[in-house]
Enzyme design. Structure first.
Site: not given
Ligand code: FES
Length: 196
Positions: A154
């Site tokens: 993410h």
């Molecule tokens: S950015 Fe979502 S788990 Fe690391």
């Protein structure tokens, strides 16, 4: 009459022997159980882990497992240490005010010795394991990348002290575990500095 006495005496002796046997078994089991308990408890909690840091080069990383978690020691060179001061404005919690490290690591480099950084390699967003990307300007992360830890799922980014950048999903700095130096070459993770 004497036969009756003999019978009851035999019965008494039998019962006494069984009871004595049972007590003996319990007595024998007690030291065994008590000798097992600490290790079972330590296993459940996850005891300390010693990590050899004698062979890490500047920029290098040593991996271990502590309480089932990926735990890393990273060696920071002089430039990386100097760079920790420069990126402050883009960090969410540059002074490490959140409770993500022991008190003795609540400093700019988040470590006991500036050159050795000990960290739990679990992203504070959803628990993925970030990538260690020590080189600045890494094309996978971005041209303005100063070097640090990058979680590609993410896009969370942390600097080389595990401090999270603003504008990414992860809410907190990476966790620094309790640890202490057993010698210059060995770090014990899971025991606080100053603990026996
Ligand atoms: S950015 Fe979502 S788990 Fe690391």
């Amino acid at each position: 009459m004497s036969d009756e006495i003999d019978q009851s005496r035999r019965h008494f002796l039998t019962v006494a022997t069984v009871v004595a046997g049972a007590v003996g078994a319990v007595m024998a089991a007690v030291p065994f159980v008590s000798s097992m308990e600490p290790s079972a408890r330590a296993k459940a909690l996850g005891g300390p882990v010693d990590i050899d840091v004698s062979k890490i080069e500047p920029g290098g990383q040593v991996k271990a497992k502590w309480r089932g978690k990926p735990t890393w020691v990273v060696q920071r060179g002089p430039e990386a240490i100097a760079g920790l001061a420069k990126v402050d404005p883009s960090l969410r919690d540059p002074a490490s005010k959140e409770d993500q490290q022991p008190k003795y690591c609540q400093n700019e480099h988040r470590s006991i010795k500036p050159e050795l950084f000990v960290v739990v390699g679990i992203c504070t967003h959803l628990g993925c394991s970030p990538l260690y990307k020590p080189e600045p300007h890494d094309p996978e992360v971005g041209l303005d990348w100063p070097g640090g830890f990058f979680c590609p799922c993410h896009g969370s980014k942390y600097d080389l002290a595990g401090r999270v950048f603003k504008g990414v999903p992860a809410p907190l700095n990476l966790q620094v575990p309790p640890y202490k130096f057993m010698s210059d070459a060995v770090i014990r993770v899971g025991e606080d500095q100053g603990a026996a």
